[in-house]
Design a protein around this motif. Structure first.
Motif, PDB file in Angstrom:
ATOM      1  N   THR A 673       0.979  -1.272   0.377  1.00 31.64           N
ATOM      2  CA  THR A 673       0.169  -0.038  -0.074  1.00 31.64           C
ATOM      3  C   THR A 673       0.952   1.200   0.082  1.00 31.64           C
ATOM      4  O   THR A 673       1.459   1.663   0.892  1.00 31.64           O
ATOM      5  CB  THR A 673      -0.655  -0.274   1.196  1.00 31.64           C
ATOM      6  N   LYS A 709      -4.793   5.966  -1.422  1.00 29.21           N
ATOM      7  CA  LYS A 709      -4.247   5.455  -1.060  1.00 29.21           C
ATOM      8  C   LYS A 709      -4.535   4.600  -2.226  1.00 29.21           C
ATOM      9  O   LYS A 709      -5.393   4.259  -3.083  1.00 29.21           O
ATOM     10  CB  LYS A 709      -4.369   3.941  -0.194  1.00 29.21           C
ATOM     11  N   THR A 711      -3.235   0.083  -3.546  1.00 22.39           N
ATOM     12  CA  THR A 711      -3.352  -1.407  -2.978  1.00 22.39           C
ATOM     13  C   THR A 711      -2.971  -2.123  -4.044  1.00 22.39           C
ATOM     14  O   THR A 711      -3.724  -2.641  -5.363  1.00 22.39           O
ATOM     15  CB  THR A 711      -4.247  -1.190  -2.458  1.00 22.39           C
TER      16      THR A 711
END
Length: 856
Positions: A673, A709, A711
């Motif tokens: 991440t 974010k 990921t």
């Protein structure tokens, strides 16, 4: 008066004999001439020849001299041969030749041989300590020679100083020359050097070689002596590459070449631990041509995480120890670590000067292998190689532009790339500065006369200035001092300049009058060249009496209470992380004081909140979002009530990262991440870039883009590269980069994950169990088929005997064997029955076998 006079010949120690000839003479005490001896000089002969050595006395009268005798004293370093004409060293070797009525006595040596060579001395002894000596060398011609004819080896150490002496035999004395076979002589240079001594003050390893000393005296053939010079030196370790880059599982090779004498012991180390080799790590050694050294290679079959680091190739011999270090680094995508920001400015007038430096747009990147660079201008590929004014700085991607023109202005962007990815730099504008222009449109050296009333407030205006970057205005006093003008910035608690360049006087005094003392000047400058000032105006200020006749400075009753002259707007917007200023200029007489506060009662950090211009300005350093609020400035001078102004401050922040985007190195199959942690006012939009391409939110099943974010699940080597985040709001953007490295799963370890072959052992067990199940079921089917076939034939016969029709026969068979018939191998059934029975054995996966219904 008479004295003994002795003439003798002798052979010095180590040479042939001497001849002594005694005579007497009558000497007078008043002799006017000094006696002298005449003799043969150096005598050169051949072996076996006869040699005659002459010796005589002149300058004295020997007639009538009596009492001749022989000097019985035997010199310790000579052997007397004769005295007068008598031979003392008996034998046939020597004779004396004495011509009558002469004072000459010659020594004749018959059949000269080697042992007859040497120095012969003729001595005339007048008695007492009075002697005259003469020495005559006798030599036999002989070709040059050396007493040893073998080749000698001389071993020295690098850095030493040596002197090689060459002293050959032979007569005449030979000339000596030095030669180095096949090479020039060290230190002296050239092919030959004439000297008995060959001096080398500082030995180097390449001085090693075959040296020859030649001796020649033109008799016979020249002689020579051979010397092999060997130079010992501490090991020299040479590596072709100081850095080796590899991805996990890649093969790695490191090589070093060692030159040493005597031969060196070579070893490889990692972090000071000796490497002994193994299945994945092998060491080889190959000798160079002519034994000059060795090349040793350290090979790693498949690089893993623990193989990355610092390796040393060490070589040791009797002279010393040397090592070289090689860094084995994991290959990684580029990461831009330094670049120009926003704008690069240049001055057209100065960059075209002869010695002007080029304009530099910076771009530096890290990465393994070392990245290459390319540039775009206004979104199109920049072919900088086609313009000789453009170049890239060695070792970086910095773009250098010599003699820039207006056509070079534009938006530039840097790209750093290698085999693992691409890093994209921030766009940078290249712009030229412009001259500062003023709105008065006059010659700025002209004097502007102005009048101000004594004791009253006054505003001195500066013409509006335009230019790029935006100019700032300052007021100075131009003071005439003898033959020069000095500039002094205006600094007085009564006088403050606002940000627009207006100079405010709280009240005028006589000291403000310029007269012949000074002149007021308004100057403009830019942040590009803050010390280079342009003159906006030059002003002469005269102080006059007030028109109403009241001078407040003279009467307290007419003092002026404080009043607002210039303040910041009611609402201002500050930029976060910058220095911002609030203005509060009040007039009055006496000079008012100004104090600042926050109306919400919050304390102002003294480290960041400071006042300038005698309290008229409040400066907020490194502005924060929490600095938003209402500020009040209060002014008072003791005349009348105090006055105040309130200013509402709003703070806007362009996206700013709370923490830098961090590079990561993970194992294959892990979840990664990246967090783009940006602080800003207003809505922030996040975009993610992978190796220079914007990522689509729905573009990949293993990637998830959610807000700030990114990921990545089950990472593999295809995910290696440069990841960048662009956080954008209405006031600006923040751009950060990081690199992802992935260590592949060890395929031989039996692990699971990441598209690897992990879990192979368990899979083999399941396949083995499955095969056993299939074999068991196959046997059951064969057995069941045999029984069914037998029953079918039996029922068919029963039906025939009962006269049952064909369709009834089928129904009867189905009833007997239970809704199915296991067809034989290769037979295609016509219809599949339901349901499908499932056979299990232990924990092995079940195997479905379809049942088919057929018609016989």
């Amino acid at each position: 008066m008479s004295r003994l006079t002795l003439i003798s010949l002798c052979l010095l120690a180590g040479a042939a004999g001497s001849l002594a000839v005694p005579t007497k003479r009558e000497a007078t005490a008043e002799a006017e001439t000094q006696p002298k001896i005449t003799y043969s000089k150096e005598t050169l002969t051949k072996d076996g020849e006869e040699v005659k050595l002459d010796c005589a006395v002149v300058g004295v009268d020997l007639d009538g001299v009596e009492d001749f005798g022989i000097d019985e004293e035997n010199p310790t370093n000579s052997f007397p041969i004769s005295a007068n004409d008598k031979i003392l060293l008996f034998g046939t070797k020597y004779t004396i030749d004495h011509p009558a009525d002469s004072y000459q006595y010659s020594l004749v040596i018959k059949e000269v041989s080697e042992e007859d060579t040497g120095k012969y001395r003729c001595t005339v002894n007048f008695g007492g300590d009075q002697k005259i000596n003469a020495e005559v060398p006798v030599h036999i011609q002989k070709a040059p020679y050396f007493t040893d004819d073998f080749t000698k080896t001389l071993t020295v150490t690098e850095g030493d100083a040596i002197s090689i002496d060459c002293q050959p035999g032979g007569w005449p004395k030979p000339d000596v020359y030095w030669e180095r076979l096949g090479q020039e002589l060290p230190y002296y240079g050239g092919k030959f050097f004439k000297s008995n001594q060959l001096d080398i003050p500082l030995i180097e390893r390449d001085h090693e070689g075959h040296y020859v000393c030649y001796a020649d005296n033109d008799i016979g053939d020249p002689a020579n002596s051979h010397i092999i010079l060997e130079v010992q030196f501490a090991p020299e370790v040479v590596v072709e590459e100081k850095q080796v880059f590899a991805a996990p599982s890649d093969p790695v090779k490191m090589a070093c070449t060692v030159f040493a004498k005597p031969s060196a012991d070579i070893a490889w180390y990692k972090d000071d631990q000796a490497i002994l080799g193994g299945a994945n790590m092998k060491i080889s050694k190959v000798e160079l041509e002519e034994g000059k050294g060795f090349t040793t290679t350290l090979s790693i079959g498949e690089a893993s995480a623990e193989n990355f680091g610092s390796y040393s190739c060490r070589a040791v011999n009797a002279i010393g120890k040397t090592e070289q270090t090689i860094e084995v680094r994991m290959k990684s995508a580029p990461l831009i670590v330094k670049q120009s920001r926003s704008e690069v400015l240049y001055d057209l007038e100065k960059t075209n000067l002869r010695d002007a430096l080029p304009v530099v747009i910076e771009c530096e990147a890290e990465g393994h292998p070392t990245p290459d660079f390319r540039w775009t201008k206004n979104g199109a590929q920049l072919v900088w190689q086609a313009d000789p004014r453009f170049s890239l700085e060695d070792g970086t991607g910095n773009l250098l532009i010599s003699d820039p023109t207006m056509d070079d202005n534009g938006l530039y962007q840097c790209f750093a790339y290698n085999e693992l990815g691409t890093a994209v730099g921030d766009p940078v504008y290249l712009l030229n500065t412009t001259r500062i222009e003023f709105s008065n449109n006059k010659d700025n050296t002209d004097l502007y006369p102005v009048e101000a009333e004594l004791g009253r407030p006054y505003k001195l205006s500066c013409p509006e200035a335009t230019g790029y970057p935006k100019p700032s205005l300052n007021w100075v006093k131009a003071i005439a001092r003898e033959s020069q003008i000095e500039l002094e910035f205006v600094s007085d608690e009564r006088i403050v300049a606002d940000p627009d360049g207006n100079l405010w006087f709280t009240h005028i005094t006589e000291d403000d009058a310029t007269a012949d003392k000074f002149k007021y000047m308004c100057l403009g400058s830019t942040e590009f060249e803050p010390a280079d000032y342009s003159i906006a105006s030059t002003i002469e200020l005269s102080v006059v009496s007030p028109a109403d006749g009241n001078v407040n400075s003279e009467e307290h009753s007419v003092n002026v209470e404080t009043f607002s002259m210039y303040t910041s707007p009611e609402t201002v917007t500050f930029q976060a992380e910058q220095e911002n200023t609030l203005w509060c200029i009040y007039g009055g007489e006496p000079v008012p004081s100004v104090e600042w506060r926050r109306t919400d009662g919050e304390e102002m950090d003294k480290e960041r909140f400071v006042t300038r211009n005698f309290g008229r300005t409040l400066v907020v350093k490194d502005t924060m979002l929490s600095d938003a609020g209402e500020y009040e400035c209060r002014s008072s001078n003791g005349v009348g009530a105090s006055k105040s102004t309130k200013i509402q401050v709003e703070v806007e922040m362009k996206p700013t990262f709370r923490s830098e985007l961090a590079s990561q190195t993970v194992r294959e199959g892990a979840t990664v991440t990246f967090t783009c942690d940006a602080e800003a006012t207003g809505e922030v939009v996040y975009n993610w870039i992978f190796n220079g391409r914007v990522l689509d939110k729905d573009g990949h099943h293993r990637r998830t883009l959610a807000g700030n974010k990114l990921t990545i699940n089950d990472v593999s080597v295809v995910d290696v590269g440069n990841y960048a985040c662009n956080a954008t709001s209405s006031v600006g953007y923040a751009y950060g980069q990081a690199v992802l490295n992935v260590i592949p799963m060890d395929r031989s370890a039996g692990g699971v994950g990441g598209g690897s072959c992990g879990g192979i052992s368990e899979l083999k067990k399941e396949i083995s169990a499955l095969r056993e199940t299939v074999d068991t079921m196959h046997n059951l089917l064969q057995e069941h088929f045999s029984v069914s076939q037998h029953n079918h034939e039996k029922l068919h016969k029963i039906a025939e005997s009962m006269g049952v029709p064909e369709m009834s026969t089928v129904l009867l068979i189905n009833e007997v064997i239970g809704n199915g018939y296991f067809g034989s191998r290769g037979q295609r059934p016509t219809q599949r029955s339901s349901p499908r029975p499932r056979l299990r054995k232990g924990s092995a996966p079940y195997l479905e076998i379809p049942l088919y219904q057929g018609v016989v």
